[in-house]
Design an enzyme around this catalytic site. Structure first.
Site, short mmCIF file in Angstrom:
data_model
loop_
_atom_site.label_atom_id
_atom_site.label_comp_id
_atom_site.label_asym_id
_atom_site.label_seq_id
_atom_site.Cartn_x
_atom_site.Cartn_y
_atom_site.Cartn_z
N ASN A 48 28.67 -0.01 -13.42
CA ASN A 48 27.67 0.99 -14.37
C ASN A 48 28.55 0.71 -15.20
O ASN A 48 27.96 1.95 -15.98
CB ASN A 48 28.29 2.17 -13.40
CG ASN A 48 27.30 1.85 -11.95
OD1 ASN A 48 26.07 2.04 -11.99
ND2 ASN A 48 27.53 2.08 -11.02
N HIS A 102 38.08 -5.45 -17.26
CA HIS A 102 36.73 -5.66 -18.00
C HIS A 102 37.46 -5.88 -19.45
O HIS A 102 38.85 -5.23 -19.39
CB HIS A 102 36.67 -4.13 -17.87
CG HIS A 102 36.94 -3.56 -16.03
ND1 HIS A 102 35.84 -4.00 -15.47
CD2 HIS A 102 36.58 -2.09 -16.04
CE1 HIS A 102 35.64 -3.81 -14.41
NE2 HIS A 102 36.78 -1.97 -14.74
#
Length: 271
Positions: free
Chosen positions: A192, A222
């Site tokens: 998401n 990330h």
């Protein structure tokens, strides 16, 4: 502000757990909502002695000031526009559902008409303030690599269809590489954040996504890279997975609490 929680999973649970220890000024949790036949949301409501609302109509009829969606892409598709049209602000955590341009436009238009807040928090990443600022000057490239331990990618139909033996990986394996618009729907619980990055920046088609299963990792990692007229920046976030759900980072869970603090406060720092 009267707030309802939509969902009964890890993120929804964190909110009342935290508020047992530390109140959020200006925020009152007045309901937990779920779909008809749901089991987790009613259990969460009972555990924390919060009223339970079954179904979309019951949630709207309760007239909370805001709803924190912590349920699923399907819940966003079913409820977001109707809540905004009813003048109820919505914090959307399942941001990948907004890869559907038609849904997002209808939500934006409903928010503009009703003046309800349509709020997508940062989730498990950072740098959105710099990205939004850089976009004013012009951004040429934006990308995010989402790398997690193999356990985080189990039970995902897209991965299972590829026949990947996640338990036997000897090195990093790229599960997807391409535009965020194409990749986000394949991983509804895991990426998401790629949708958030794309929607805050240069869009779902121009934002590049790489998804990696890496047996050497213990943290959800990330890596964001942005380049444009104002310069370039890179951010690496190494997030502790939620102990209850390895698909979700703790930082993403606490992003919901940060969003609630923003809702209840007239003070802002950062973009």
């Amino acid at each position: 502000m009267r707030v309802a929680l939509l969902g009964g999973g890890t993120i929804a649970r964190l909110v009342p757990e935290h508020m047992r220890r530390e109140k959020i000024p200006g925020i009152e949790i007045v309901a937990v909502a779920g779909r008809e036949g749901s089991s987790r949301a009613p259990a969460l409501a009972r555990e924390f002695s919060i009223p339970y609302l079954a179904g979309a109509q019951a949630l709207r009829a309760a007239r909370p000031d805001a709803v924190v969606e912590a349920a699923s892409h399907e819940a966003v598709r079913e409820q977001l526009v109707a809540l905004l049209e009813a003048g109820i602000s919505v914090v959307v955590l399942s941001a990948g559902a907004l890869a559907d341009d038609a849904l997002r436009r209808r939500a934006e238009q409903a928010a503009e008409r009703s003046r309800a807040l349509f709020y997508v928090p940062s989730g498990g990443i950072g740098g959105l303030d710099a990205l939004k600022t850089a976009c004013l000057a012009g951004v040429d490239e934006a990308s995010i690599q989402v790398a997690k331990p193999p356990a985080a990618w189990k039970g995902i139909p897209y991965v299972e269809a590829r026949g990947v033996a996640l338990d036997r990986l000897s090195g990093p394996l790229t599960l997807f590489e391409g535009p965020a618009r194409e990749g986000v729907p394949h991983f509804p619980q895991n990426v998401n954040i790629a949708a958030v990055l794309a929607l805050a920046g240069i869009g779902m088609d121009r934002t590049q996504l790489k998804v990696v299963a890496d047996p050497a990792l213990t943290l959800n990692t990330h890596t964001i890279r942005v380049a444009g007229r104002s310069g370039r920046f890179s951010i690496v976030l190494e997030n502790v997975p939620s102990p209850d759900n390895p698909k979700t980072s703790w930082l993403a869970c606490y992003s919901a609490l940060a969003a609630l603090r923003s809702l209840g406060s007239p003070i802002r720092y950062g973009t």
